[in-house]
Design an enzyme around this catalytic site. Structure first.
Site, PDB file in Angstrom:
ATOM      1  N   GLU A  21     -12.132   5.759  -6.232  1.00  0.00           N
ATOM      2  CA  GLU A  21     -10.799   5.995  -5.665  1.00  0.00           C
ATOM      3  C   GLU A  21      -9.942   6.806  -6.629  1.00  0.00           C
ATOM      4  OE1 GLU A  21      -9.988   4.613  -2.407  1.00  0.00           O
ATOM      5  OE2 GLU A  21      -8.505   6.202  -2.665  1.00  0.00           O
ATOM      6  N   ASP A  22      -9.332   7.829  -6.116  1.00  0.00           N
ATOM      7  CA  ASP A  22      -8.333   8.623  -6.833  1.00  0.00           C
ATOM      8  C   ASP A  22      -8.824   9.170  -8.175  1.00  0.00           C
ATOM      9  OD1 ASP A  22      -6.895   8.107  -4.604  1.00  0.00           O
ATOM     10  OD2 ASP A  22      -5.148   7.269  -5.597  1.00  0.00           O
ATOM     11  N   LYS A  58      -5.983  -1.209  -2.567  1.00  0.00           N
ATOM     12  CA  LYS A  58      -7.091  -0.907  -1.643  1.00  0.00           C
ATOM     13  C   LYS A  58      -7.859  -2.193  -1.310  1.00  0.00           C
ATOM     14  CE  LYS A  58      -6.852   3.683  -1.291  1.00  0.00           C
ATOM     15  NZ  LYS A  58      -6.893   4.488  -0.073  1.00  0.00           N
ATOM     16  N   ASN A  85       0.088  12.235   0.184  1.00  0.00           N
ATOM     17  CA  ASN A  85       0.844  11.017  -0.120  1.00  0.00           C
ATOM     18  C   ASN A  85       1.433  11.111  -1.513  1.00  0.00           C
ATOM     19  OD1 ASN A  85       0.038   9.691   2.293  1.00  0.00           O
ATOM     20  ND2 ASN A  85      -1.941   9.234   1.376  1.00  0.00           N
ATOM     21  N   ARG A 143      -5.963  11.083 -10.590  1.00  0.00           N
ATOM     22  CA  ARG A 143      -5.291  11.716  -9.435  1.00  0.00           C
ATOM     23  C   ARG A 143      -4.790  10.592  -8.535  1.00  0.00           C
ATOM     24  NH1 ARG A 143      -5.289  10.719  -4.695  1.00  0.00           N
ATOM     25  NH2 ARG A 143      -7.027  11.636  -3.580  1.00  0.00           N
ATOM     26  N   TYR A 170       0.871  -1.183   0.000  1.00  0.00           N
ATOM     27  CA  TYR A 170       0.000   0.000   0.000  1.00  0.00           C
ATOM     28  C   TYR A 170       0.905   1.229   0.000  1.00  0.00           C
ATOM     29  CZ  TYR A 170      -3.951   2.876   1.720  1.00  0.00           C
ATOM     30  OH  TYR A 170      -4.924   3.833   1.870  1.00  0.00           O
ATOM     31  N   ASP A 219     -13.729   7.254  -1.344  1.00  0.00           N
ATOM     32  CA  ASP A 219     -12.791   7.060  -0.236  1.00  0.00           C
ATOM     33  C   ASP A 219     -11.982   8.320   0.059  1.00  0.00           C
ATOM     34  OD1 ASP A 219     -11.271   5.569   1.630  1.00  0.00           O
ATOM     35  OD2 ASP A 219      -9.714   5.262   0.128  1.00  0.00           O
ATOM     36  N   ASP A 220     -11.600   9.045  -0.985  1.00  0.00           N
ATOM     37  CA  ASP A 220     -10.753  10.228  -0.779  1.00  0.00           C
ATOM     38  C   ASP A 220     -11.529  11.356  -0.108  1.00  0.00           C
ATOM     39  OD1 ASP A 220      -8.311   9.285  -2.198  1.00  0.00           O
ATOM     40  OD2 ASP A 220      -9.792   9.064  -3.788  1.00  0.00           O
TER      41      ASP A 220
HETATM   42  N1  LIG Z   1      -3.993  10.524   4.189  1.00  0.00           N
HETATM   43  C1  LIG Z   1      -5.035  10.122   3.504  1.00  0.00           C
HETATM   44  O1  LIG Z   1      -5.746   9.187   3.871  1.00  0.00           O
HETATM   45  C2  LIG Z   1      -5.369  10.823   2.226  1.00  0.00           C
HETATM   46  C3  LIG Z   1      -6.624  10.662   1.658  1.00  0.00           C
HETATM   47  C4  LIG Z   1      -6.940  11.338   0.482  1.00  0.00           C
HETATM   48  C5  LIG Z   1      -6.002  12.133  -0.106  1.00  0.00           C
HETATM   49  N2  LIG Z   1      -4.769  12.232   0.466  1.00  0.00           N
HETATM   50  C6  LIG Z   1      -3.728  13.031  -0.163  1.00  0.00           C
HETATM   51  O2  LIG Z   1      -4.094  14.382  -0.157  1.00  0.00           O
HETATM   52  C7  LIG Z   1      -3.618  15.010  -1.331  1.00  0.00           C
HETATM   53  C8  LIG Z   1      -4.778  15.732  -1.994  1.00  0.00           C
HETATM   54  O3  LIG Z   1      -5.758  14.814  -2.378  1.00  0.00           O
HETATM   55  P1  LIG Z   1      -7.158  15.327  -2.948  1.00  0.00           P
HETATM   56  O4  LIG Z   1      -7.932  14.140  -3.312  1.00  0.00           O
HETATM   57  O5  LIG Z   1      -7.783  16.310  -2.044  1.00  0.00           O
HETATM   58  O6  LIG Z   1      -6.649  16.051  -4.273  1.00  0.00           O
HETATM   59  P2  LIG Z   1      -7.398  17.190  -5.072  1.00  0.00           P
HETATM   60  O7  LIG Z   1      -6.715  17.319  -6.361  1.00  0.00           O
HETATM   61  O8  LIG Z   1      -8.851  16.972  -5.043  1.00  0.00           O
HETATM   62  O9  LIG Z   1      -7.112  18.507  -4.199  1.00  0.00           O
HETATM   63  C9  LIG Z   1      -5.852  19.106  -4.075  1.00  0.00           C
HETATM   64  C10 LIG Z   1      -6.055  20.475  -3.466  1.00  0.00           C
HETATM   65  O10 LIG Z   1      -4.787  21.047  -3.212  1.00  0.00           O
HETATM   66  C11 LIG Z   1      -4.767  22.370  -3.738  1.00  0.00           C
HETATM   67  N3  LIG Z   1      -3.420  22.771  -4.082  1.00  0.00           N
HETATM   68  C12 LIG Z   1      -2.628  22.302  -5.068  1.00  0.00           C
HETATM   69  N4  LIG Z   1      -1.465  22.978  -5.083  1.00  0.00           N
HETATM   70  C13 LIG Z   1      -1.530  23.882  -4.078  1.00  0.00           C
HETATM   71  C14 LIG Z   1      -0.659  24.888  -3.593  1.00  0.00           C
HETATM   72  N5  LIG Z   1       0.543  25.081  -4.141  1.00  0.00           N
HETATM   73  N6  LIG Z   1      -1.054  25.625  -2.548  1.00  0.00           N
HETATM   74  C15 LIG Z   1      -2.251  25.441  -1.985  1.00  0.00           C
HETATM   75  N7  LIG Z   1      -3.131  24.502  -2.394  1.00  0.00           N
HETATM   76  C16 LIG Z   1      -2.768  23.744  -3.434  1.00  0.00           C
HETATM   77  C17 LIG Z   1      -5.685  22.293  -4.950  1.00  0.00           C
HETATM   78  O11 LIG Z   1      -6.122  23.591  -5.330  1.00  0.00           O
HETATM   79  C18 LIG Z   1      -6.796  21.439  -4.382  1.00  0.00           C
HETATM   80  O12 LIG Z   1      -7.676  22.222  -3.629  1.00  0.00           O
HETATM   81  C19 LIG Z   1      -2.988  13.909  -2.190  1.00  0.00           C
HETATM   82  O13 LIG Z   1      -1.606  13.930  -2.011  1.00  0.00           O
HETATM   83  C20 LIG Z   1      -3.527  12.642  -1.616  1.00  0.00           C
HETATM   84  O14 LIG Z   1      -2.596  11.596  -1.717  1.00  0.00           O
HETATM   85  C21 LIG Z   1      -4.443  11.609   1.601  1.00  0.00           C
HETATM   86  O1  LIG Z   2      -4.068   5.794  -0.863  1.00  0.00           O
HETATM   87  C1  LIG Z   2      -3.782   6.334   0.202  1.00  0.00           C
HETATM   88  O2  LIG Z   2      -2.764   6.041   0.849  1.00  0.00           O
HETATM   89  C2  LIG Z   2      -4.688   7.342   0.834  1.00  0.00           C
HETATM   90  C3  LIG Z   2      -5.552   8.104  -0.096  1.00  0.00           C
HETATM   91  O3  LIG Z   2      -6.592   7.361  -0.618  1.00  0.00           O
HETATM   92  C4  LIG Z   2      -4.813   8.857  -1.155  1.00  0.00           C
HETATM   93  O4  LIG Z   2      -5.331   8.950  -2.257  1.00  0.00           O
HETATM   94  O5  LIG Z   2      -3.738   9.375  -0.869  1.00  0.00           O
HETATM   95 MG   LIG Z   3      -7.057   7.660  -2.602  1.00  0.00          MG
END
Ligand SMILES: NC(=O)c1ccc[n+]([C@@H]2O[C@H](COP(=O)([O-])OP(=O)(O)OC[C@H]3O[C@@H](n4cnc5c(N)ncnc54)[C@H](O)[C@@H]3O)[C@@H](O)[C@H]2O)c1
Ligand SMILES: O=C(O)C[C@H](O)C(=O)O
Ligand SMILES: [Mg+2]
Length: 613
Positions: free
Chosen positions: A268-269, A196, A432, A178, A125, A291-292
């Site tokens: 997802e993504d 996943k 991530n 994404r 993962y 999930d996101d």
């Molecule tokens: N830890 C977790 O479980 C988990 C879950 C989901 C997503 N994530 C991570 O979170 C991140 C975002 O995922 P998402 O689904 O929200 O993506 P997304 O594309 O929907 O959103 C990204 C956001 O970041 C903003 N952004 C991009 N560049 C920026 C900058 N320079 N300054 C300020 N804001 C900026 C964008 O405008 C947008 O609002 C990814 O890296 C993903 O891996 C982690």
């Molecule tokens: O896949 C992960 O580790 C968490 C989340 O779903 C992501 O998109 O970053």
């Molecule tokens: Mg994800």
């Protein structure tokens, strides 16, 4: 529980006809087809036991002689797997070893995972899965899921019929636009639904036969992939608009037609615009969640609840500043507001406590670029600014949430300001994989005099500060989505409303012990996650009945017991009735421990270091 029942049925059936084996563990109703004979028991990863087939099984199933004469226990095999795995240096090579194990002996793979989730999870993962996706053209060997392309329109149901399992209960699917914080990886994104769903089984006990990973390949806008000879997807720019929407629509309809109305469909993504739009379109019509958006919200709100025990404050007594207002950011902010409303304030008051910044700056009603539709409710009547650091000073947030994909965005100056804002600043660096984290735990502790409460999306090694070692937790949706899915599948829920994600958050937060908090984590130890998933599943089932969303009546008296009955058993199936078992079929070499067995073997054969991949 299950294995006893399964073994009984196996034995009963074999008593009648030793060569036709009913395997309950395969899935609830399935019988191994009569066509499965001899070598198939070894070739099929679901049936294979490697050298653990007993002599009687080998003789009865017609595989005697196909295997070396030694008979090993599953425990011995696990020891050998661990030993082999250690010899691979890089996480990617370790991943390849594990993928091969899964492709040859499914139960052994899941049993291995269960022995140390914390150790093996990062290999199947996040973060390794990110690398796997980037190299998917090299890694791809055999089908572990379905690819449905934009050219398959009109034939999706037919393609679903090509999948060899007929009792699929959950589908995780991506369009690869994404992938983590790595951007558009097109068909290479397939690593994500595979990873996943692997967690559905490893972390929650959903039988693998019930899980189907799918990639919807509509092209990619990643030019370097389009030019990469290794790329295995459709070589064209992404299809958008009505052609894209029609594909999704046909896909959703085909899934319920092929499997059942209650088949769980996990988005997802997907990129932001499609993620929120499609969730809104389908959440009340299908058994589906994103999930996101929702899984992430649940895990982060759980961490915030746990942090309240350290700060001795309620959620509503904090000020929240988000970097990133996309799927994850707005998903978290929305569920957080629901949770604050439960604490007795109005939704309007809750929203006032949440400030969000995206790549265009603060979500301000006065900014020229406007606010994306999914985030409008978080717009503030304030002067626009792109200076995140200045907002950390002026708004004095007590909690920072990073979901921006911008590695290192929480600079030392920002973290130092957080330490001035409050005694125990909360720092969620959720992006991530590892390189995208807004800050590392080391940076967070170093710049807050060790006073921060920290969680990251990707795992980090223990952090030392001021003579103490901190074991920070992983604020990753993997704590919740497997358990939520387990509950939804078991009670045949019709929908997966936001209230279920809040239930899961509360259940997870309750599993955090004082010891966890003292060690610096607001999440339980990962090795607890199997039990936690069971608890989350039970809470989801109860909620489904409360909200009249369950598809199975009457409500079972003992929900925990119902969950236990469904779970996948990682122990091998006994293909033989008792009357066929006789003593004396072990390896014959008596060693006290497995370590001793490996030590003895390497003494004789040498450690064979040159074989490292
Ligand atoms: N830890 C977790 O479980 C988990 C879950 C989901 C997503 N994530 C991570 O979170 C991140 C975002 O995922 P998402 O689904 O929200 O993506 P997304 O594309 O929907 O959103 C990204 C956001 O970041 C903003 N952004 C991009 N560049 C920026 C900058 N320079 N300054 C300020 N804001 C900026 C964008 O405008 C947008 O609002 C990814 O890296 C993903 O891996 C982690
Ligand atoms: O896949 C992960 O580790 C968490 C989340 O779903 C992501 O998109 O970053
Ligand atoms: Mg994800």
């Amino acid at each position: 529980m299950r294995s006893v029942k399964a073994n009984f049925l196996v034995k009963e059936y074999i008593n009648k006809n030793p060569l036709r084996v009913l395997v309950r563990a395969y899935s609830d109703e399935e019988v191994i087809p009569n066509s499965i004979r001899g070598f198939d028991y070894i070739r099929h990863p679901r049936l294979n036991k490697g050298l653990a087939f007993t002599l009687e099984e080998r003789q009865t199933l017609g595989i005697h002689g196909l295997l070396a004469s030694t008979v090993r226990t599953q425990e011995e095999q696990i020891a050998i797997c661990k030993y082999s795995l250690e010899r691979y240096g890089s996480p990617l090579n370790k991943h390849l070893y594990l993928a091969e194990l899964l492709d040859t002996n499914e139960k052994l793979f899941y049993e291995l995972m269960s022995t140390d989730v914390e150790k093996y999870l990062p290999l199947v993962y996040t973060p390794t899965v990110g690398l796997v996706c980037q190299r998917f053209g090299l890694v791809y060997k055999r089908p572990r899921g379905l690819f449905i392309t934009i050219h398959d329109k009109g034939k999706i149901h037919q393609i679903l019929r090509n999948w060899p399992e007929s009792h699929v209960r959950a589908i995780c699917f991506t369009d690869g636009e994404r992938i983590l914080g790595l951007g558009d990886l097109g068909a290479f994104g397939m690593g994500i639904p595979i990873g996943k769903l692997c967690l559905y089984t490893a972390l929650a006990g959903v039988p693998p036969a019930h899980c189907l990973p799918i990639t919807l390949d509509v092209g990619t806008n990643n030019q370097s992939l389009l030019e990469d000879p290794m790329y295995i997807g459709v070589r064209q720019k992404r299809v958008t608009g009505s052609a894209y929407d029609e594909l999704i629509e046909e896909f959703m309809v085909a899934c319920v037609k092929r499997y059942s109305q209650n088949v769980l469909l996990q988005f997802e993504d997907f990129a932001l615009a499609n993620a929120t739009r499609l969730l809104d379109r389908y959440k009340n019509a299908y058994c589906t969640f994103n999930d996101d958006i929702q899984g992430t919200a649940s895990v982060v709100v759980a961490g915030m609840y746990a942090a309240c025990r350290i700060t001795k404050k309620k959620l509503k007594e904090n000020i929240y500043l988000f970097l990133g207002a996309g799927s994850a950011g707005v998903g978290i902010a929305s569920l957080l507001c629901d949770a604050m409303v439960e604490e007795g304030i109005s939704m309007e008051e809750a929203i006032k406590k949440v400030y969000m910044v995206d790549h265009e700056g603060l979500l301000s009603t006065k900014r020229q670029s406007g606010i994306p539709p999914h985030a409008v409710k978080f717009g503030k009547d304030m002067e626009p600014t792109k200076d995140f650091a200045s907002l950390v000073t002026s708004l004095k947030p007590t909690c920072l949430v990073g979901a921006s994909t911008v590695g290192g965005a929480f600079t030392p100056a920002i973290l130092q300001q957080m330490a001035k804002n409050t005694e125990r600043p909360q720092i969620f660096a959720l992006s991530n994989p590892t390189v995208k984290a807004e800050c590392t735990p080391q940076q967070a502790y170093d710049n807050t005099e060790g006073r921060c409460i920290y969680a990251s999306g990707s795992p980090f090694p223990p952090t030392k500060y001021g003579g103490k070692t901190y074991y920070t937790g992983q604020g990753n949706n993997s704590y919740v989505f497997p358990g939520i899915a387990l509950g939804v599948i078991i009670c045949h829920a019709r929908h997966v409303p936001d209230s279920m994600f809040l239930s899961a958050a509360k259940t997870l937060a309750l599993c955090v012990t004082e010891k966890d908090l003292n060690l610096g984590r607001i999440y339980p130890h990962l090795n607890e996650v199997r039990n936690i998933s069971n608890k989350i599943a039970a809470s989801i089932i109860n909620r489904a009945y409360d909200e009249k969303l369950a598809g199975m009546y009457p409500k079972p008296k003992d929900v925990d017991c119902l969950v236990q009955q469904y779970l996948y058993n990682t122990k091998y199936i006994n293909y033989m009735p008792d009357c066929y078992n006789y003593p004396g079929s072990d390896s014959g070499i008596k060693v006290k421990t497995i370590e001793e067995m490996i030590a003895k073997s390497t003494k004789k054969t040498g450690s064979n270091k040159g074989c490292k991949k």
